[in-house]
Design a protein around this motif. Structure first.
Motif, mmCIF file in Angstrom:
data_model
loop_
_atom_site.group_PDB
_atom_site.id
_atom_site.type_symbol
_atom_site.label_atom_id
_atom_site.label_comp_id
_atom_site.label_asym_id
_atom_site.label_seq_id
_atom_site.Cartn_x
_atom_site.Cartn_y
_atom_site.Cartn_z
ATOM 1 N N GLU A 79 47.025 -15.397 28.924
ATOM 2 C CA GLU A 79 47.194 -16.873 28.949
ATOM 3 C C GLU A 79 47.683 -17.339 30.026
ATOM 4 O O GLU A 79 48.174 -18.608 30.109
ATOM 5 C CB GLU A 79 48.319 -17.011 27.596
ATOM 6 N N GLU A 112 36.485 -10.723 28.760
ATOM 7 C CA GLU A 112 35.104 -11.363 28.881
ATOM 8 C C GLU A 112 35.287 -11.867 30.399
ATOM 9 O O GLU A 112 34.399 -11.787 31.429
ATOM 10 C CB GLU A 112 34.925 -12.276 27.753
ATOM 11 N N ARG A 113 36.350 -12.675 30.770
ATOM 12 C CA ARG A 113 36.403 -13.392 32.085
ATOM 13 C C ARG A 113 36.585 -12.303 33.049
ATOM 14 O O ARG A 113 36.132 -12.377 34.050
ATOM 15 C CB ARG A 113 37.485 -14.479 32.025
ATOM 16 N N SER A 168 42.052 -13.216 19.844
ATOM 17 C CA SER A 168 40.939 -13.885 20.268
ATOM 18 C C SER A 168 41.304 -14.325 21.653
ATOM 19 O O SER A 168 40.276 -14.474 22.805
ATOM 20 C CB SER A 168 40.557 -15.220 19.680
ATOM 21 N N VAL A 169 42.500 -14.522 22.094
ATOM 22 C CA VAL A 169 43.039 -14.819 23.498
ATOM 23 C C VAL A 169 42.653 -13.553 24.433
ATOM 24 O O VAL A 169 41.886 -13.531 25.663
ATOM 25 C CB VAL A 169 44.338 -15.132 23.510
ATOM 26 N N TYR A 170 42.933 -12.446 24.045
ATOM 27 C CA TYR A 170 42.502 -11.133 24.708
ATOM 28 C C TYR A 170 41.322 -10.894 24.743
ATOM 29 O O TYR A 170 40.897 -10.714 26.107
ATOM 30 C CB TYR A 170 43.296 -9.964 23.884
ATOM 31 N N TYR A 171 40.426 -11.097 23.792
ATOM 32 C CA TYR A 171 39.098 -10.920 23.995
ATOM 33 C C TYR A 171 38.326 -11.764 25.053
ATOM 34 O O TYR A 171 37.527 -11.171 25.704
ATOM 35 C CB TYR A 171 38.033 -10.770 22.562
ATOM 36 N N ARG A 172 38.711 -13.085 24.945
ATOM 37 C CA ARG A 172 38.244 -14.123 25.977
ATOM 38 C C ARG A 172 38.873 -13.480 27.296
ATOM 39 O O ARG A 172 37.951 -13.737 28.379
ATOM 40 C CB ARG A 172 38.858 -15.376 25.830
ATOM 41 N N PHE A 173 39.989 -12.992 27.330
ATOM 42 C CA PHE A 173 40.615 -12.497 28.804
ATOM 43 C C PHE A 173 39.731 -11.448 29.181
ATOM 44 O O PHE A 173 39.231 -11.462 30.488
ATOM 45 C CB PHE A 173 41.895 -12.185 28.691
ATOM 46 N N LYS A 224 33.436 -10.786 33.657
ATOM 47 C CA LYS A 224 32.439 -11.449 34.690
ATOM 48 C C LYS A 224 33.006 -11.591 35.995
ATOM 49 O O LYS A 224 32.216 -11.934 37.002
ATOM 50 C CB LYS A 224 32.551 -12.957 33.923
#
Length: 217
Positions: free
Chosen positions: A80, A122-123, A115-120, A126
């Motif tokens: 976050e 992914e970033r 979902s915050v962890y999964y997005r992190f 990338k």
């Protein structure tokens, strides 16, 4: 844990010699927090300002002492965003500096929404960060923590969890059980999605974490 704060570069080298002598191979390399009364972290004169410098120092120590690869180095990551970072992209860039310096894995700050962890993650991928990103969980154990944790760690607590804790705010055992149940559900979901491990923040009290381990492992 090895932190920049309170140590000169020379003192950190001494500590690494001690770790090597004792066979301590896993090192969590952190900048450290600001002292009470400070708004921002102030480094020790002759020490390091940032965790990536500390990671570089550990790898340099290995080279100079003929023990390359001796240490497994972990660093912190913030799903976050670290409160000092201008934005998430800036924070990911700083995280990559630590990995490029030689970190082997990342342990995240606590979070309450997977979902915050999964997005992190992914970033991170990338951005070219390929090391393991180990999720870290903290079971809520008191009603006060729905206020204190966001203030202290700059994190969000989901509305559904907040409502559940508020519902039981005058029943300590019910709050404790609700926090454990939420963290256990997080843990089970993370395992089902193939994480390489789960770290727990126990804050020195482990009964709820032991319950989660029994349920999930």
């Amino acid at each position: 844990h090895l932190i920049c704060g309170g140590n000169t570069a020379e003192q950190i080298d001494f500590l690494l010699h001690d770790f090597k002598f004792m066979g301590i191979r896993n090192v969590m390399a952190l900048r450290g927090d600001s002292l009470a009364g400070e708004r921002r972290f102030t480094s020790t004169p002759g020490g390091y300002d940032h965790a990536n410098q500390l990671v570089e120092a550990i790898r340099r120590f290995e080279r100079e002492n003929g023990c390359e690869g001796f240490f497994r180095i972990g660093v912190g990551g913030y799903p976050e965003k670290h409160f000092e970072a201008a934005n998430m992209d800036d924070d990911i860039t700083n995280l990559k500096r630590k990995v490029d310096a030689g970190a082997d894995y990342i342990i995240t700050q606590m979070f309450f929404d997977n979902s915050v962890y999964y997005r992190f993650v992914e970033r991170c991928r990338k951005a070219g960060i390929e090391v393991p990103v180990i999720p870290a969980l903290k079971p809520l154990s008191t009603a006060r923590q729905i206020r204190l944790l966001p203030e202290t760690f700059s994190i969000d607590i989901p509305a559904a969890l907040t409502r559940k804790i508020v519902q039981f705010k005058d029943e300590k055992e019910a709050v404790y059980a609700a926090g454990q149940e939420w963290a256990a559900a997080q843990c089970a979901d993370l395992i089902a999605n193939g994480v390489e491990g789960v770290h727990f923040y126990t804050m020195g009290k482990s009964a709820n974490v032991i319950g989660i381990l029994k349920e999930c492992f």
